[in-house]
Design an enzyme around this catalytic site. Structure first.
Site, short mmCIF file in Angstrom:
data_model
loop_
_atom_site.label_atom_id
_atom_site.label_comp_id
_atom_site.label_asym_id
_atom_site.label_seq_id
_atom_site.Cartn_x
_atom_site.Cartn_y
_atom_site.Cartn_z
N GLY A 53 -5.26 -3.33 2.74
CA GLY A 53 -6.43 -4.08 2.29
C GLY A 53 -6.31 -4.42 0.82
O GLY A 53 -5.48 -3.82 0.12
N LEU A 100 -3.82 0.65 -3.99
CA LEU A 100 -2.82 -0.13 -4.71
C LEU A 100 -3.09 -0.12 -6.22
O LEU A 100 -2.16 -0.34 -7.01
CB LEU A 100 -2.80 -1.58 -4.20
CG LEU A 100 -2.34 -1.75 -2.74
CD1 LEU A 100 -2.52 -3.20 -2.30
CD2 LEU A 100 -0.89 -1.31 -2.56
O1 GNR Z 1 -3.05 0.24 1.33
C1 GNR Z 1 -4.03 0.98 1.32
N1 GNR Z 1 -4.04 2.07 2.13
C2 GNR Z 1 -5.16 2.85 2.33
C3 GNR Z 1 -4.98 4.08 2.96
C4 GNR Z 1 -6.05 4.90 3.22
C5 GNR Z 1 -7.32 4.50 2.85
C6 GNR Z 1 -7.52 3.29 2.21
C7 GNR Z 1 -6.44 2.47 1.97
S1 GNR Z 1 -6.70 0.93 1.19
C8 GNR Z 1 -5.15 0.70 0.41
C9 GNR Z 1 -5.07 -0.67 -0.21
C10 GNR Z 1 -6.08 -0.77 -1.33
O2 GNR Z 1 -5.98 -0.20 -2.38
N2 GNR Z 1 -7.15 -1.48 -1.10
O3 GNR Z 1 -8.11 -1.56 -2.02
NI NI Z 2 -7.94 0.26 -3.18
#
Ligand code: GNR
Ligand code: NI
Length: 188
Positions: A53, A100
């Site tokens: 996401g 991220l």
């Molecule tokens: O890539 C992502 N993996 C994830 C793993 C567990 C709970 C939430 C996430 S979201 C994250 C990508 C991100 O930072 N989105 O804001």
């Molecule tokens: Ni995030």
């Protein structure tokens, strides 16, 4: 008529503790060509970073827009414009999260197992979604970003401060490296 842009850009992702990550996003006023281009760039940026996401906040755009793809094949993009969670399941689950914007940090966060969300899709059409498990966690994580909240804020003060110190140290080292590169590389 909104068209898909001819090419996309990988956008830089803000990293914690950048204060811009604490900005509260405003609703998207109109799903226009600017938003269509932003969606395409955010999807490209999310796939390139191997995330499930990405919230607009993370690319320094403070409007209520997130992209998600929790599929194994990375071929099920979901675009949520002006999303609102209308229902949280009373059942909660503690799972490991990453972000991220906080690379290489993973820790446990409690979330609702399921949520209902209303939103506009990429065409500006109102939609509803019932999300469970990984998708529900991702929706809650992304909507937190739109409120200026990063998952590490749910951890203990001790863990939060350790992560902040570690991230600031990495930032300082990166800045030094960039400075050194600039000084030592002759202009072509
Ligand atoms: O890539 C992502 N993996 C994830 C793993 C567990 C709970 C939430 C996430 S979201 C994250 C990508 C991100 O930072 N989105 O804001
Ligand atoms: Ni995030």
């Amino acid at each position: 008529m909104l068209s898909f842009p001819l090419y996309t850009m990988i956008l830089p992702i803000l990293s914690f503790p950048d204060p811009r990550l604490n900005t509260v996003a405003k609703p998207v006023a109109e799903v226009d060509q600017r938003i269509a281009t932003l969606i395409a760039d955010m999807l490209e940026t999310m796939y390139e970073a191997k995330g499930i996401g990405l919230a607009a906040t993370q690319v320094n755009v403070h409007e209520r827009l997130v992209v998600i793809d929790v599929s194994d094949e990375r071929d099920q993009p979901l675009v949520l414009i002006n999303p609102e969670i209308t229902w949280y399941s009373p059942e909660k689950h503690i799972g490991e999260e990453g972000c991220l914007s906080v690379p290489e940090i993973y820790d446990k966060v409690e979330r609702a197992v399921a949520v209902k969300v209303t939103y506009l899709d990429a065409k500006g059409k109102p939609q509803q979604l019932e999300a469970e498990e990984m998708l529900a966690v991702c929706v809650q994580h992304e909507l937190d970003h739109l409120l200026g909240k990063v998952f590490v804020e749910y951890l203990s003060k001790l863990k939060f401060n350790r992560i902040k110190t570690k991230m600031l140290k990495i930032k300082r080292e990166d800045e030094k490296d960039a400075e050194y590169d600039k000084l030592s590389r002759p202009k072509m």
